[in-house]
Design an enzyme around this catalytic site. Structure first.
Site, short mmCIF file in Angstrom:
data_model
loop_
_atom_site.label_atom_id
_atom_site.label_comp_id
_atom_site.label_asym_id
_atom_site.label_seq_id
_atom_site.Cartn_x
_atom_site.Cartn_y
_atom_site.Cartn_z
N SER A 1 0.82 -1.22 0.00
CA SER A 1 0.00 0.00 0.00
C SER A 1 0.85 1.26 0.00
O SER A 1 2.02 1.26 0.40
CB SER A 1 -0.90 0.02 1.23
N1 SAH Z 1 -0.73 -5.40 4.13
C1 SAH Z 1 -0.01 -5.63 2.88
C2 SAH Z 1 -0.85 -5.21 1.69
C3 SAH Z 1 -1.06 -6.37 0.84
S1 SAH Z 1 -2.22 -6.22 -0.48
C4 SAH Z 1 1.34 -4.96 2.89
O1 SAH Z 1 1.62 -4.18 3.80
O2 SAH Z 1 2.14 -5.20 1.98
C5 SAH Z 1 -3.49 -7.30 0.10
C6 SAH Z 1 -3.09 -8.70 0.46
O3 SAH Z 1 -4.27 -9.38 0.89
C7 SAH Z 1 -2.53 -9.52 -0.70
O4 SAH Z 1 -1.29 -10.06 -0.33
C8 SAH Z 1 -3.57 -10.63 -0.90
O5 SAH Z 1 -3.03 -11.86 -1.31
C9 SAH Z 1 -4.17 -10.72 0.49
N2 SAH Z 1 -5.49 -11.33 0.54
C10 SAH Z 1 -6.55 -11.16 -0.30
N3 SAH Z 1 -7.59 -11.92 0.08
C11 SAH Z 1 -7.19 -12.57 1.22
C12 SAH Z 1 -7.82 -13.51 2.08
N4 SAH Z 1 -9.07 -13.93 1.88
N5 SAH Z 1 -7.11 -13.98 3.12
C13 SAH Z 1 -5.83 -13.58 3.34
N6 SAH Z 1 -5.18 -12.70 2.56
C14 SAH Z 1 -5.86 -12.20 1.51
#
Ligand code: SAH
Length: 223
Positions: free
Chosen positions: A70
């Site tokens: 993000s």
């Molecule tokens: N918090 C992260 C942002 C990642 S983007 C950071 O600081 O880098 C969102 C993330 O959510 C992705 O890695 C995606 O794979 C994950 N995601 C999406 N759906 C999900 C689910 N149902 N359970 C766990 N993770 C999920």
């Protein structure tokens, strides 16, 4: 500092981080504890080699598995909105690069983080180890279901867009707890803060428009 050997790259990083912190503050991320946590977390260690130069810019960047780390402003905004206290147990959905979890780990007692891509989780765990962040507990799984064995939580942060109100997660909040999540099915979602009123109902506040990758049901089979 005249007798300290100088490293040009490090000086540059420090200046870039300083500018980033100023930019966040001017956009309303003013909580000193949140700004300190961001300042103490080297974002360059969480982005792919190709994008290292852009680590300290206020923009989202691509990571493996078609996901994103993000934008720092959004990380700051969501972290500030969560009002984390040192004794808190915090659940994060969507470990991704691990950047948000690393920041939360500086503010909370424990961070529980769930990711549906094994590749991303393994990389994030490697970073937590390298940075000696011992209070982050990870899980490979579908974060939409929360983490029932560890519930209830003082705080929950969802870093992927929930298609609708995240009920299963709200049910894992302690009385008086706070959950922050992007909610919506489109390319642009609404950032929502839910505050448990202690009687099983929630106050709902909207914090603005955001763009997150979707929360996907189930774990990823590939990768
Ligand atoms: N918090 C992260 C942002 C990642 S983007 C950071 O600081 O880098 C969102 C993330 O959510 C992705 O890695 C995606 O794979 C994950 N995601 C999406 N759906 C999900 C689910 N149902 N359970 C766990 N993770 C999920």
């Amino acid at each position: 500092m005249a007798d300290t050997p100088h490293n040009g790259a490090e000086d540059g990083d420090r200046a870039r981080m300083g500018r980033l912190i100023l930019a966040l503050r001017s956009q309303g991320v003013t909580d000193p504890k949140v700004l300190n946590a961001i300042e103490a977390t080297p974002r360059d260690l969480f982005v792919p080699e190709l994008f290292k130069e852009q680590s300290f810019e206020d923009s989202a960047l691509p990571i493996d598995c078609g996901q994103t780390i993000s934008q720092p402003f959004i990380v700051g905004l969501m972290t500030q909105a969560l009002k984390v206290e040192p004794r808190h147990r915090v659940l994060e959905i969507g470990t991704g690069s691990g950047y948000q979890a690393a920041i939360l780990s500086k503010l909370a007692r424990y961070v529980y983080s769930v990711e549906r891509y094994r590749t991303l989780l393994t990389e994030a765990e490697r970073r937590f180890k390298a940075l000696d962040l011992q209070n982050i507990i990870t899980r490979f799984g579908d974060g939409g279901e929360g983490w029932p064995e560890q519930a209830p939580f003082d705080r929950i942060m969802v870093t992927a867009a929930a298609p609708s109100e995240p009920r299963a997660l709200l049910a894992q909040l302690k009385p008086g707890g706070i959950l922050v999540a992007p909610v919506g099915r489109g390319a642009v979602q609404t950032l929502v803060r839910y505050i448990d009123d202690g009687e099983g109902a929630f106050r709902r506040e909207t914090l603005g428009d955001v763009r997150f990758v979707p929360l996907v049901e189930g774990v990823a089979r590939e990768l």
